[in-house]
Every structure is written in structure tokens, then in C-alpha cells.
Scaffold this active site. Structure first.
Site, PDB file in Angstrom:
ATOM      1  N   ASP A  22      38.540 -31.262  15.627  1.00 46.57           N
ATOM      2  CA  ASP A  22      39.868 -30.805  15.204  1.00 46.57           C
ATOM      3  C   ASP A  22      40.219 -31.330  13.812  1.00 46.57           C
ATOM      4  OD1 ASP A  22      42.238 -29.417  15.527  1.00 46.57           O
ATOM      5  OD2 ASP A  22      43.259 -31.063  16.548  1.00 46.57           O
ATOM      6  N   HIS A  39      37.181 -24.606   7.775  1.00 47.61           N
ATOM      7  CA  HIS A  39      36.246 -24.242   8.846  1.00 47.61           C
ATOM      8  C   HIS A  39      34.800 -24.281   8.335  1.00 47.61           C
ATOM      9  CE1 HIS A  39      39.460 -23.522  11.552  1.00 47.61           C
ATOM     10  NE2 HIS A  39      39.923 -22.440  10.963  1.00 47.61           N
ATOM     11  N   LEU A 133      17.204 -32.302  22.732  1.00 51.20           N
ATOM     12  CA  LEU A 133      18.658 -32.467  22.842  1.00 51.20           C
ATOM     13  C   LEU A 133      19.203 -31.174  23.424  1.00 51.20           C
ATOM     14  CD1 LEU A 133      21.451 -33.874  21.868  1.00 51.20           C
ATOM     15  CD2 LEU A 133      21.239 -32.399  19.874  1.00 51.20           C
TER      16      LEU A 133
HETATM   17  C1  IPE Z   1      41.256 -27.750  20.106  1.00 50.02           C
HETATM   18  O1  IPE Z   1      41.894 -27.764  18.862  1.00 50.02           O
HETATM   19  C2  IPE Z   1      40.246 -26.642  20.148  1.00 50.02           C
HETATM   20  C3  IPE Z   1      39.077 -26.807  19.306  1.00 50.02           C
HETATM   21  C4  IPE Z   1      38.788 -27.833  18.545  1.00 50.02           C
HETATM   22  C5  IPE Z   1      38.144 -25.718  19.366  1.00 50.02           C
HETATM   23  P1  IPE Z   1      43.293 -27.030  18.662  1.00 50.02           P
HETATM   24  O2  IPE Z   1      43.678 -27.238  17.238  1.00 50.02           O
HETATM   25  O3  IPE Z   1      43.216 -25.625  19.127  1.00 50.02           O
HETATM   26  O4  IPE Z   1      44.237 -27.850  19.647  1.00 50.02           O
HETATM   27  P2  IPE Z   1      45.812 -27.976  19.704  1.00 50.02           P
HETATM   28  O5  IPE Z   1      46.389 -26.598  19.516  1.00 50.02           O
HETATM   29  O6  IPE Z   1      46.227 -28.883  18.584  1.00 50.02           O
HETATM   30  O7  IPE Z   1      46.090 -28.579  21.032  1.00 50.02           O
HETATM   31  C1  IPE Z   2      39.676 -27.095  14.622  1.00 51.82           C
HETATM   32  O1  IPE Z   2      40.441 -27.213  13.486  1.00 51.82           O
HETATM   33  C2  IPE Z   2      38.849 -25.835  14.619  1.00 51.82           C
HETATM   34  C3  IPE Z   2      39.263 -24.854  15.635  1.00 51.82           C
HETATM   35  C4  IPE Z   2      40.236 -25.010  16.503  1.00 51.82           C
HETATM   36  C5  IPE Z   2      38.518 -23.612  15.669  1.00 51.82           C
HETATM   37  P1  IPE Z   2      41.876 -26.556  13.391  1.00 51.82           P
HETATM   38  O2  IPE Z   2      41.734 -25.172  12.863  1.00 51.82           O
HETATM   39  O3  IPE Z   2      42.604 -26.683  14.673  1.00 51.82           O
HETATM   40  O4  IPE Z   2      42.555 -27.482  12.284  1.00 51.82           O
HETATM   41  P2  IPE Z   2      44.014 -28.078  12.287  1.00 51.82           P
HETATM   42  O5  IPE Z   2      44.220 -28.762  13.606  1.00 51.82           O
HETATM   43  O6  IPE Z   2      44.940 -26.923  12.088  1.00 51.82           O
HETATM   44  O7  IPE Z   2      44.034 -29.034  11.134  1.00 51.82           O
HETATM   45 MG    MG Z   3      43.829 -28.077  15.487  1.00 52.63          MG
END
Ligand code: IPE
Ligand code: IPE
Ligand code: MG
Length: 239
Positions: A22, A39, A133
Site C-alpha cells: 500500500d 503504481h 518459491l
Molecule cells: C489494500 O490497499 C489493497 C491492496 C494493497 C491491493 P487499499 O489502498 O485498497 O486499502 P484501503 O482502502 O486503504 O483500506
Molecule cells: C496500493 O497503493 C496499490 C493498490 C491498491 C492497487 P494505493 O493505490 O492504495 O496507494 P495509496 O494508498 O492511495 O497511497
Molecule cells: Mg491504499
């Protein structure tokens, strides 16, 4: 519910590491760049952690790449994530295979494009016999969905719903539960990841944004894990 419990005591190297990757969006925002930039950097971080896991002797690495709830993001971001996933998979598959990595995909894939579903099936077939792995990629995954599909399959077969029976029908029933969960990006929640399987997992929740999570940060997480004493509700052996 004891079949997946590792021995009591000092933890050592985790057999299974699960990661909620995240913070990509915030990482990009800090740089005044679009979320897509974050990303893309996130893919590089994932590649680093796959390599480092292999080196450290971790047997299973599960990466949360796209949650069921992530479908609710703007369509432009969803399609960007899908395109990035297709591109990454296409580029990486040969080298993962060469390095003996076995790939598995978990989640509800009904709404993914046919092209991606085929890519995933081909990657699983190609790497299915590899033993170095196991890389599990959770896409379109939700922990509640996983438990519900296990329960439905038991109902369909007319079987009683016990914890052991649910356990046997989860999508990763043949793998040990995660020993260590890493969540980057500072949030203190599970966001519907492997909620059943994380019952006794050690939780390492760090502020570092995913694109900044490097080998040093991973080594710190593994060292932290190695110092944990796992008790699973029991008392330490010497007591
Ligand atoms: C969790 O991250 C999902 C992934 C890393 C794929 P999110 O950014 O979607 O989670 P929330 O919305 O902060 O809970
Ligand atoms: C995690 O990073 C990737 C996915 C959920 C696909 P985010 O896109 O949630 O990044 P933040 O949390 O907005 O910084
Ligand atoms: Mg996020």
C-alpha cells in the site's frame, strides 16, 4: 484448527510472508506525479521483494495486488492497473520460471478480461512444477469472498460447516498460513485480505510507502519476525 500451526517458540525465517503493498498513490502525490507513476514504481518494489524472498529462503510469498473493493476506484485507475498487471506478467513470466518460481493467482477473476485470465492460467500451467518459491498473487481477492466460497462449496456437497472443513476449501488450502504480514503505507487494517488465514500471523505494519520498500526494509521486517515468540494461545515451553 491445528494443522497449519508451526512449532511454538522463537520464530526464525517465516515460511510464508504476505504483503499488503500500500502507498503507491501517496508516493506519486509526494512527487506531484499521477497515481500511475506510483503504481509503476510499485511493480519495481514487488520485483525486489520477490528476489529477496527467494534469497532469504522464504517458501511462499503472497502479494495483495488488487482487492475486490479496488473495483470501486475510478475506471481509469482500474483499467490502468489491469494493463500494468498484464504487461508485468508478460514481461516477468520467463524470468520467474527460469528462477524456479511457481505462480498462483487467487481471487474472484470473473470480471477480469479474458486476455488476463488466459495469461494467468498459462503462467500457472508453465510454472506449476517449480519448487523454489511459491508466489501467490491476490487479484480481485477478498477474504470474505474466500470464506463464503469455501462455505458454499461445502453446502453444495452437503457437508457440515466446521472450521477444518472451511479451511480445506479456502483458495490456498494447500499452503501454510502466513507467518508474517507486512503492510506498508501506514494503515493499521487488513482491508479484507486473508482474514481467515491471518488469525495467528505476526503483523508488521510500517509507515514506508510501498515503492520505497527495499531490501533493507525487508531485512528489518524479517529480523523483527525472527525475534517474535509465537505462542498460539499456549504458554511458553519453559514455563
Ligand atoms: C489494500 O490497499 C489493497 C491492496 C494493497 C491491493 P487499499 O489502498 O485498497 O486499502 P484501503 O482502502 O486503504 O483500506
Ligand atoms: C496500493 O497503493 C496499490 C493498490 C491498491 C492497487 P494505493 O493505490 O492504495 O496507494 P495509496 O494508498 O492511495 O497511497
Ligand atoms: Mg491504499
Amino acid at each position: 484448527m491445528t494443522q497449519h500451526l508451526p512449532p511454538l517458540g522463537q520464530a526464525g525465517i517465516p515460511a510464508h510472508v504476505a504483503v499488503i503493498m500500500d502507498g503507491n498513490g501517496r508516493w506519486a502525490k509526494q512527487r506531484l506525479r499521477p497515481r500511475a507513476f506510483g503504481h509503476q514504481a510499485g511493480v519495481k518494489a514487488a520485483r525486489r521483494i520477490v528476489r529477496a524472498s527467494h534469497k532469504a529462503g522464504v517458501q511462499v510469498l503472497t502479494l495483495f495486488a488488487f482487492s475486490q473493493e479496488n473495483w470501486q476506484r475510478p475506471p481509469t485507475e482500474v483499467s490502468l492497473l489491469i494493463r500494468l498487471f498484464v504487461r508485468t506478467l508478460t514481461h516477468e513470466i520467463a524470468s520467474l520460471h527460469k528462477n524456479g518460481v511457481r505462480i498462483r493467482f487467487i481471487g474472484n477473476h470473473d470480471d477480469f478480461p479474458e486476455e488476463l485470465r488466459k495469461l494467468m492460467a498459462d503462467a500457472e500451467a508453465l510454472t506449476g512444477a517449480n519448487t523454489s518459491l511459491t508466489l501467490v498473487i491476490a487479484v480481485g481477492y477478498g477474504g470474505q469472498w474466500d470464506i463464503a466460497q469455501a462455505a458454499s462449496s461445502l453446502c453444495r456437497d452437503g457437508l457440515p460447516i466446521t472450521p477444518e472443513a472451511i479451511e480445506s476449501r479456502l483458495v490456498v488450502a494447500d499452503l501454510p498460513h502466513p507467518d508474517l504480514l507486512i503492510r506498508t503505507g501506514g494503515e493499521k487494517r487488513l482491508s479484507n485480505f486473508l482474514i481467515w488465514q491471518l488469525a495467528y500471523t505476526e503483523l508488521h505494519l510500517v509507515e514506508t510507502l510501498w515503492p520505497d520498500f527495499d531490501e533493507t526494509a525487508y531485512a528489518e521486517a524479517l529480523a523483527w519476525y525472527a525475534s517474535r515468540e509465537r505462542r498460539f494461545g499456549r504458554v511458553p515451553e519453559a514455563s
